[in-house]
Motif scaffolding. Structure first.
Motif, PDB file in Angstrom:
ATOM      1  N   SER A 254      -4.248   9.271  15.275  1.00  0.00           N
ATOM      2  CA  SER A 254      -3.952   8.980  14.373  1.00  0.00           C
ATOM      3  C   SER A 254      -2.937   7.693  14.490  1.00  0.00           C
ATOM      4  CB  SER A 254      -3.055   9.988  13.391  1.00  0.00           C
ATOM      5  OG  SER A 254      -4.091  10.886  12.934  1.00  0.00           O
ATOM      6  N   LYS A 255      -1.885   7.817  15.318  1.00  0.00           N
ATOM      7  CA  LYS A 255      -1.368   6.631  15.815  1.00  0.00           C
ATOM      8  C   LYS A 255      -1.901   5.406  16.182  1.00  0.00           C
ATOM      9  CE  LYS A 255       2.664   9.632  17.234  1.00  0.00           C
ATOM     10  NZ  LYS A 255       3.814  10.008  18.190  1.00  0.00           N
ATOM     11  N   SER A 256      -2.730   5.738  16.978  1.00  0.00           N
ATOM     12  CA  SER A 256      -3.762   4.654  17.337  1.00  0.00           C
ATOM     13  C   SER A 256      -4.410   3.885  16.064  1.00  0.00           C
ATOM     14  CB  SER A 256      -4.722   4.949  18.186  1.00  0.00           C
ATOM     15  OG  SER A 256      -4.350   5.440  19.328  1.00  0.00           O
ATOM     16  N   TYR A 257      -5.041   4.630  15.144  1.00  0.00           N
ATOM     17  CA  TYR A 257      -5.341   4.243  13.924  1.00  0.00           C
ATOM     18  C   TYR A 257      -4.408   3.486  12.947  1.00  0.00           C
ATOM     19  CZ  TYR A 257      -7.776   4.251   9.286  1.00  0.00           C
ATOM     20  OH  TYR A 257      -8.187   3.989   8.014  1.00  0.00           O
ATOM     21  N   TYR A 258      -3.148   3.999  12.927  1.00  0.00           N
ATOM     22  CA  TYR A 258      -1.978   3.413  12.255  1.00  0.00           C
ATOM     23  C   TYR A 258      -1.835   2.032  12.861  1.00  0.00           C
ATOM     24  CZ  TYR A 258       2.818   2.540  10.828  1.00  0.00           C
ATOM     25  OH  TYR A 258       3.854   1.599  10.517  1.00  0.00           O
ATOM     26  N   ASN A 265      -2.758  -6.745   9.180  1.00  0.00           N
ATOM     27  CA  ASN A 265      -2.153  -7.428   8.147  1.00  0.00           C
ATOM     28  C   ASN A 265      -1.812  -8.749   8.680  1.00  0.00           C
ATOM     29  OD1 ASN A 265      -1.653  -5.893   5.773  1.00  0.00           O
ATOM     30  ND2 ASN A 265      -0.171  -4.483   6.889  1.00  0.00           N
ATOM     31  N   THR A 266      -1.790  -8.870   9.898  1.00  0.00           N
ATOM     32  CA  THR A 266      -1.473 -10.188  10.605  1.00  0.00           C
ATOM     33  C   THR A 266      -2.663 -11.084  10.479  1.00  0.00           C
ATOM     34  OG1 THR A 266      -0.489  -9.032  12.495  1.00  0.00           O
ATOM     35  CG2 THR A 266      -1.083 -11.514  12.895  1.00  0.00           C
ATOM     36  N   PRO A 267      -2.590 -12.413   9.598  1.00  0.00           N
ATOM     37  CA  PRO A 267      -3.708 -13.214   9.542  1.00  0.00           C
ATOM     38  C   PRO A 267      -4.291 -13.855  10.617  1.00  0.00           C
ATOM     39  CG  PRO A 267      -1.597 -13.676   8.314  1.00  0.00           C
ATOM     40  CD  PRO A 267      -1.058 -12.947   9.362  1.00  0.00           C
ATOM     41  N   ASP A 268      -5.359 -14.010  10.754  1.00  0.00           N
ATOM     42  CA  ASP A 268      -6.448 -14.525  11.707  1.00  0.00           C
ATOM     43  C   ASP A 268      -6.530 -16.018  11.711  1.00  0.00           C
ATOM     44  OD1 ASP A 268      -6.573 -11.902  12.689  1.00  0.00           O
ATOM     45  OD2 ASP A 268      -8.351 -11.585  11.312  1.00  0.00           O
ATOM     46  N   VAL A 269      -6.854 -16.722  12.899  1.00  0.00           N
ATOM     47  CA  VAL A 269      -6.865 -17.981  12.758  1.00  0.00           C
ATOM     48  C   VAL A 269      -8.497 -18.346  13.104  1.00  0.00           C
ATOM     49  CG1 VAL A 269      -6.514 -19.997  14.290  1.00  0.00           C
ATOM     50  CG2 VAL A 269      -4.434 -18.589  13.607  1.00  0.00           C
ATOM     51  N   THR A 270      -8.999 -19.282  12.269  1.00  0.00           N
ATOM     52  CA  THR A 270     -10.190 -19.852  12.480  1.00  0.00           C
ATOM     53  C   THR A 270     -10.230 -21.446  13.011  1.00  0.00           C
ATOM     54  OG1 THR A 270     -11.287 -18.672  10.509  1.00  0.00           O
ATOM     55  CG2 THR A 270     -12.335 -20.375  11.388  1.00  0.00           C
ATOM     56  N   ILE A 294      -2.962 -17.512   3.923  1.00  0.00           N
ATOM     57  CA  ILE A 294      -1.693 -17.517   3.659  1.00  0.00           C
ATOM     58  C   ILE A 294      -1.047 -16.242   3.282  1.00  0.00           C
ATOM     59  CG2 ILE A 294       0.094 -18.523   1.868  1.00  0.00           C
ATOM     60  CD1 ILE A 294      -2.037 -20.814   1.079  1.00  0.00           C
ATOM     61  N   PRO A 295      -0.345 -15.594   3.968  1.00  0.00           N
ATOM     62  CA  PRO A 295       0.191 -14.388   3.953  1.00  0.00           C
ATOM     63  C   PRO A 295       1.122 -14.093   2.717  1.00  0.00           C
ATOM     64  CG  PRO A 295       1.511 -15.375   5.576  1.00  0.00           C
ATOM     65  CD  PRO A 295       0.387 -16.531   5.082  1.00  0.00           C
ATOM     66  N   LEU A 296       0.729 -14.168   1.434  1.00  0.00           N
ATOM     67  CA  LEU A 296       1.550 -13.929   0.409  1.00  0.00           C
ATOM     68  C   LEU A 296       1.767 -12.597   0.214  1.00  0.00           C
ATOM     69  CD1 LEU A 296      -0.091 -16.699  -2.022  1.00  0.00           C
ATOM     70  CD2 LEU A 296       1.980 -16.808  -0.727  1.00  0.00           C
ATOM     71  N   TRP A 297       0.693 -11.691   0.540  1.00  0.00           N
ATOM     72  CA  TRP A 297       1.187 -10.003   0.513  1.00  0.00           C
ATOM     73  C   TRP A 297       0.431  -9.481   1.854  1.00  0.00           C
ATOM     74  CZ3 TRP A 297      -1.531 -12.887  -3.178  1.00  0.00           C
ATOM     75  CH2 TRP A 297      -2.757 -12.911  -3.288  1.00  0.00           C
ATOM     76  N   LYS A 298       0.918  -8.253   1.998  1.00  0.00           N
ATOM     77  CA  LYS A 298       0.280  -7.596   3.189  1.00  0.00           C
ATOM     78  C   LYS A 298      -1.123  -6.987   2.487  1.00  0.00           C
ATOM     79  CE  LYS A 298       4.268  -6.500   5.522  1.00  0.00           C
ATOM     80  NZ  LYS A 298       5.271  -5.526   5.824  1.00  0.00           N
ATOM     81  N   GLN A 299      -2.172  -7.353   2.972  1.00  0.00           N
ATOM     82  CA  GLN A 299      -3.792  -6.996   2.082  1.00  0.00           C
ATOM     83  C   GLN A 299      -4.129  -5.797   2.660  1.00  0.00           C
ATOM     84  OE1 GLN A 299      -6.580  -9.962   3.343  1.00  0.00           O
ATOM     85  NE2 GLN A 299      -6.416  -9.712   5.510  1.00  0.00           N
ATOM     86  N   ASN A 300      -3.666  -5.203   3.958  1.00  0.00           N
ATOM     87  CA  ASN A 300      -4.051  -3.870   4.236  1.00  0.00           C
ATOM     88  C   ASN A 300      -2.888  -2.677   4.358  1.00  0.00           C
ATOM     89  OD1 ASN A 300      -6.440  -2.571   5.466  1.00  0.00           O
ATOM     90  ND2 ASN A 300      -5.099  -2.463   7.272  1.00  0.00           N
ATOM     91  N   GLN A 301      -1.968  -2.786   3.175  1.00  0.00           N
ATOM     92  CA  GLN A 301      -0.873  -2.161   3.158  1.00  0.00           C
ATOM     93  C   GLN A 301      -1.252  -0.523   2.671  1.00  0.00           C
ATOM     94  OE1 GLN A 301       1.955  -2.748   4.140  1.00  0.00           O
ATOM     95  NE2 GLN A 301       3.135  -0.659   3.441  1.00  0.00           N
ATOM     96  N   GLY A 302      -2.351  -0.636   1.826  1.00  0.00           N
ATOM     97  CA  GLY A 302      -2.779   0.768   1.492  1.00  0.00           C
ATOM     98  C   GLY A 302      -3.427   1.726   2.518  1.00  0.00           C
ATOM     99  N   ASN A 303      -4.181   0.919   3.458  1.00  0.00           N
ATOM    100  CA  ASN A 303      -4.705   1.503   4.665  1.00  0.00           C
ATOM    101  C   ASN A 303      -3.446   1.984   5.860  1.00  0.00           C
ATOM    102  OD1 ASN A 303      -7.345   1.535   3.867  1.00  0.00           O
ATOM    103  ND2 ASN A 303      -7.736  -0.424   4.885  1.00  0.00           N
ATOM    104  N   VAL A 304      -2.595   1.299   5.559  1.00  0.00           N
ATOM    105  CA  VAL A 304      -1.240   1.479   6.473  1.00  0.00           C
ATOM    106  C   VAL A 304      -0.669   2.794   6.129  1.00  0.00           C
ATOM    107  CG1 VAL A 304       0.798   0.622   7.507  1.00  0.00           C
ATOM    108  CG2 VAL A 304      -1.047  -0.811   7.295  1.00  0.00           C
ATOM    109  N   GLN A 305      -0.363   2.747   4.863  1.00  0.00           N
ATOM    110  CA  GLN A 305       0.075   4.159   4.135  1.00  0.00           C
ATOM    111  C   GLN A 305      -0.632   5.279   4.749  1.00  0.00           C
ATOM    112  OE1 GLN A 305       0.917   3.220   0.009  1.00  0.00           O
ATOM    113  NE2 GLN A 305       2.528   1.663   0.550  1.00  0.00           N
ATOM    114  N   LYS A 306      -2.047   5.193   4.379  1.00  0.00           N
ATOM    115  CA  LYS A 306      -2.947   6.158   4.647  1.00  0.00           C
ATOM    116  C   LYS A 306      -2.892   6.711   6.082  1.00  0.00           C
ATOM    117  CE  LYS A 306      -7.766   7.173   4.673  1.00  0.00           C
ATOM    118  NZ  LYS A 306      -9.237   6.611   4.557  1.00  0.00           N
TER     119      LYS A 306
END
Length: 413
Positions: A254-258, A265-270, A294-306
């Motif tokens: 679970s810690k690895s998954y977290y 949430n870290t933006p990737d570069v193309t 553009i990291p205006l919000w954390k797009q994976n925040q729900g999965n992080v909370q889960k």
């Protein structure tokens, strides 16, 4: 005559298909043939494939740009001197790939522990069925021995009853004992059949299995005692029980998954290169391209909370599993101790005296020195006693195996 021949052939065929096996042979067949165990191994292979997949980079993307319709002269596919070609590659940042690989490796460890737990459970089932059949067969041998004597006795009584020398009630009393023994025999045979079906499934052996153990092996199984105390058994159980280790590993998983979800949430570069024939500033220019969200919000925040919730859930499950395992070990140890004390509370001289008295009762009854009532009462008590002794032996061995299954490491001398 033909029916007699057919029956003889069926009996001989059944006898020919019987297979005497030791516990070691049964376990070897189990490891080789058990379909449930083989199927579980595929989960480990699938987890290996997930690790391979997690390490694979995303494919680069190639794009080509050219004219498809020229509105000035109404022509199609006028490629002309204005074309461009670009190649782009996605670069994952924030340790995403590394975290995904670690999560996949953790899943493999869970699959291995699931396999280990299934292995211990099925092997324990095999041993319990093996021991149950062995000791139930001993019960049948005792019953058959008594039936042989009583059946001959009933035949003799029928002759004397027909002559008027013996009362019919005496004959019926003996016949009732025969019926009672046959009912006992039927119940034991049904129990053996049930355990045999389980043994066939576990070992993959289709022939009728006859468990075989030497008397020394039986006595060693019965006399075996744990080498350590109950508190030490609990400690070792927590170190080796695959089911409990699975819950511990689930926390790490679970810690690895977290960690993986948080890194998403870290933006990737193309990044890439582009060749432009004439539509740029220069002729045949080569440009580089870089793109990043553009990291205006954390797009994976729900999965992080889960993932955080899963960590807390895993910790609670581990606490519960630890408590349950310790309680099971305590109960299994007490069950074994009770059965062990019950069997060894019986003096061997008492058993020898019981058999000697039974033999003497048979001889004296033939000679007419004791009454039918005394003989039948003693025979009924004898039957119940010898069956109970075989049952106690069986429970001593099976309860020891149940304790073994929980500890999952050698604990008996």
């Amino acid at each position: 005559m033909n029916k007699i021949i057919l029956i003889a052939l069926l009996v001989s065929s059944w006898a020919f298909s019987q297979q005497k096996i030791s516990l070691q042979q049964a376990e070897q067949s189990f490891v080789k043939n058990n379909l449930q165990l083989i199927a579980q191994q595929y989960n480990i292979s699938a987890a290996d494939a997930d690790i391979v997949q997690a390490k694979i980079w995303e494919l680069p993307q190639a794009s080509f740009e050219a004219n498809i319709f020229n509105p000035e002269n109404n022509t199609f596919l006028n490629l002309g001197p204005s074309k461009s070609l670009a190649v782009q590659q996605l670069f994952l940042l924030g340790g995403k790939r590394k975290n995904e690989v670690e999560f996949a490796k953790s899943n493999k460890e869970l699959s291995q522990l699931q396999f280990n737990q299934l292995l211990f459970e099925l092997k324990s089932q095999l041993r319990e069925s093996f021991y149950s059949i062995y000791f139930d067969q001993k019960k049948l041998e005792n019953i058959d021995s008594q039936l042989s004597f009583l059946t001959d006795l009933v035949k003799a009584y029928k002759v004397q009853t027909a002559k008027g020398n013996i009362a019919l009630k005496d004959q019926v009393r003996l016949q009732s004992m025969v019926l009672d023994l046959n009912n006992e025999k039927l119940q034991i045979r049904n129990s053996i059949f049930t355990e045999l079906q389980n043994l066939h499934t576990l070992t993959g052996i289709s022939d009728t299995i006859i468990p075989e153990m030497s008397e020394d092996e039986v006595q060693l199984l019965i006399k075996n005692q744990p080498l350590i105390s109950l508190d030490e058994l609990k400690k070792i159980g927590l170190e080796h029980n695959a089911d409990y280790l699975y819950t511990l590993k689930s926390i790490e998983n679970s810690k690895s998954y977290y960690k993986w979800q948080k890194s998403l949430n870290t933006p990737d570069v193309t990044g890439g290169l582009q060749w432009n024939q004439n539509s740029g500033i220069f002729h045949n220019e080569i440009n580089f391209t870089v793109g990043i969200p553009i990291p205006l919000w954390k797009q994976n925040q729900g999965n992080v909370q889960k993932a955080q919730i899963l960590i807390e859930q895993s910790q609670k499950n581990t606490d519960y599993q630890k408590q349950e395992l310790e309680n099971k070990i305590t109960a299994a140890y007490q069950n074994w101790q009770n059965n062990y004390d019950q069997y060894f509370g019986i003096e061997q001289t008492d058993l020898n005296n019981l058999n000697a008295v039974y033999k003497g009762m048979q001889d004296n009854f033939r000679k007419g020195n004791i009454s039918l009532i005394d003989f039948t009462d003693f025979t009924t008590s004898y039957k119940e006693t010898v069956l109970q002794i075989d049952e106690i032996k069986k429970q001593v061995v099976i309860s020891a195996e149940q304790l073994n299954q929980l500890i999952q490491t050698p604990i008996f001398n």
